[in-house]
Write an enzyme that holds these catalytic residues in place. Structure first.
Site, PDB file in Angstrom:
ATOM      1  N   ARG A   1       0.847  -1.198   0.000  1.00  0.00           N
ATOM      2  CA  ARG A   1       0.000   0.000   0.000  1.00  0.00           C
ATOM      3  C   ARG A   1       0.881   1.246   0.000  1.00  0.00           C
ATOM      4  O   ARG A   1       1.729   1.408   0.862  1.00  0.00           O
ATOM      5  CB  ARG A   1      -0.914   0.005   1.234  1.00  0.00           C
ATOM      6  CG  ARG A   1      -1.865  -1.199   1.325  1.00  0.00           C
ATOM      7  CD  ARG A   1      -2.750  -1.104   2.573  1.00  0.00           C
ATOM      8  NE  ARG A   1      -3.567  -2.291   2.772  1.00  0.00           N
ATOM      9  CZ  ARG A   1      -4.776  -2.483   2.255  1.00  0.00           C
ATOM     10  NH1 ARG A   1      -5.305  -1.535   1.491  1.00  0.00           N
ATOM     11  NH2 ARG A   1      -5.446  -3.591   2.497  1.00  0.00           N
TER      12      ARG A   1
ATOM     13  N   LYS B   1       0.723  11.015  10.275  1.00  0.00           N
ATOM     14  CA  LYS B   1       0.214   9.683  10.621  1.00  0.00           C
ATOM     15  C   LYS B   1       1.037   9.073  11.750  1.00  0.00           C
ATOM     16  O   LYS B   1       2.260   9.225  11.787  1.00  0.00           O
ATOM     17  CB  LYS B   1       0.269   8.756   9.408  1.00  0.00           C
ATOM     18  CG  LYS B   1      -0.591   9.189   8.237  1.00  0.00           C
ATOM     19  CD  LYS B   1      -0.392   8.276   7.026  1.00  0.00           C
ATOM     20  CE  LYS B   1      -1.226   8.730   5.848  1.00  0.00           C
ATOM     21  NZ  LYS B   1      -0.966   7.896   4.643  1.00  0.00           N
TER      22      LYS B   1
ATOM     23  N   TYR C   1      -3.963   3.414  11.945  1.00  0.00           N
ATOM     24  CA  TYR C   1      -3.383   4.721  11.638  1.00  0.00           C
ATOM     25  C   TYR C   1      -4.163   5.793  12.408  1.00  0.00           C
ATOM     26  O   TYR C   1      -5.382   5.861  12.297  1.00  0.00           O
ATOM     27  CB  TYR C   1      -3.524   5.105  10.167  1.00  0.00           C
ATOM     28  CG  TYR C   1      -3.362   4.058   9.106  1.00  0.00           C
ATOM     29  CD1 TYR C   1      -2.376   4.206   8.130  1.00  0.00           C
ATOM     30  CD2 TYR C   1      -4.209   2.962   9.009  1.00  0.00           C
ATOM     31  CE1 TYR C   1      -2.245   3.285   7.100  1.00  0.00           C
ATOM     32  CE2 TYR C   1      -4.086   2.029   7.995  1.00  0.00           C
ATOM     33  CZ  TYR C   1      -3.106   2.202   7.035  1.00  0.00           C
ATOM     34  OH  TYR C   1      -2.996   1.287   6.024  1.00  0.00           O
TER      35      TYR C   1
ATOM     36  N   ASP D   1      -2.559   2.279  -7.124  1.00  0.00           N
ATOM     37  CA  ASP D   1      -1.131   2.359  -6.828  1.00  0.00           C
ATOM     38  C   ASP D   1      -0.287   1.884  -8.003  1.00  0.00           C
ATOM     39  O   ASP D   1       0.808   2.400  -8.244  1.00  0.00           O
ATOM     40  CB  ASP D   1      -0.802   1.542  -5.571  1.00  0.00           C
ATOM     41  CG  ASP D   1      -1.310   2.205  -4.291  1.00  0.00           C
ATOM     42  OD1 ASP D   1      -1.593   3.418  -4.331  1.00  0.00           O
ATOM     43  OD2 ASP D   1      -1.429   1.507  -3.272  1.00  0.00           O
TER      44      ASP D   1
ATOM     45  N   HIS E   1       1.841   6.981  -0.406  1.00  0.00           N
ATOM     46  CA  HIS E   1       0.784   7.989  -0.346  1.00  0.00           C
ATOM     47  C   HIS E   1       1.247   9.234   0.409  1.00  0.00           C
ATOM     48  O   HIS E   1       2.031   9.136   1.355  1.00  0.00           O
ATOM     49  CB  HIS E   1      -0.447   7.406   0.357  1.00  0.00           C
ATOM     50  CG  HIS E   1      -1.009   6.189  -0.317  1.00  0.00           C
ATOM     51  ND1 HIS E   1      -1.619   5.163   0.373  1.00  0.00           N
ATOM     52  CD2 HIS E   1      -1.047   5.836  -1.629  1.00  0.00           C
ATOM     53  CE1 HIS E   1      -2.020   4.238  -0.480  1.00  0.00           C
ATOM     54  NE2 HIS E   1      -1.676   4.605  -1.704  1.00  0.00           N
TER      55      HIS E   1
END
Length: 210
Positions: free
Chosen positions: A57, A70, A130, A167, A60
């Site tokens: 993932r 975060k 998160y 992605d 970002h």
């Protein structure tokens, strides 16, 4: 909180107390983060993801201001968490650092607004929490190809990466820079200073920072 090699990124390494009943640890303490970052984490959203082994993932990041800081922890299984400096003009621009987050060491990472974030699940059913300083805003969110050769992130070679369509289609770092998508380091620094000064409200995208 231990500072990582990228300014604006820290790792929390808690003391884990175990006995016959199980274990206990503090995975977040506001005063420790305040001392490290110089300001509080304004909690606006909490996210949870579960991932099959190999799920990748990221990378970002969000427009600054206001960006999205975060605080990330793996509560089941293990992930390789990677922080990337995508702030154009930063002295550590293009640098990345990986931290293993798992359910035994119970480490957590904090990354400031403007830094890129990604992780790969090293186990099946890897569960990640998160804490975010801002809510998700699609118009301000961007991504970079996590397999970009220019970044050269050392993902585990024995695990085939599984990416989302979004992605997979993300631009390279060079393409993102050409398209003007990357956060400005100077603008990020100005925003951090505003947070440290205790600005009464977060700055929104498009607002000028004195």
């Amino acid at each position: 909180m231990r500072q990582l090699s990228i300014p604006g990124a820290w790792v929390h390494e808690p003391e884990v107390i175990t006995d016959g009943r199980g274990s206990f640890h503090e995975w977040f303490r506001a005063s420790d983060l305040d001392a490290a970052a110089g300001h509080s984490l304004g909690l606006a959203q909490a996210n949870f993801s579960s991932s099959a082994r190999g799920t990748l993932r990221g990378i970002h990041f969000a427009d600054v201001p206001p960006g999205q800081a975060k605080y990330v922890k793996c509560v089941r299984g293990a992930v390789l968490d990677v922080i990337v400096d995508v702030r154009a003009g930063s002295p550590t621009y293009k640098r990345w650092e990986g931290v293993r987050l798992d359910d035994t060491g119970h480490r957590a990472v904090y990354l400031a607004e403007g830094l890129g974030h990604a992780f790969m699940a090293l186990t099946d059913d890897a569960c990640v929490l998160y804490l975010c300083s801002e809510g998700y805003a699609p118009a301000r969110e961007h991504g970079i190809d996590p397999l970009d050769a220019e970044l050269g992130i050392d993902w585990p070679r024995d695990i085939a990466p599984l990416l989302s369509g979004k992605d997979t289609a993300a631009p390279s770092l060079a393409e993102a820079q050409e398209q003007g998508l990357l956060p400005s380091y100077a603008r990020c620094e100005a925003y951090y200073a505003r947070l440290r000064a205790g600005a009464p409200a977060p700055v929104r995208a498009g607002e000028l920072i004195p």
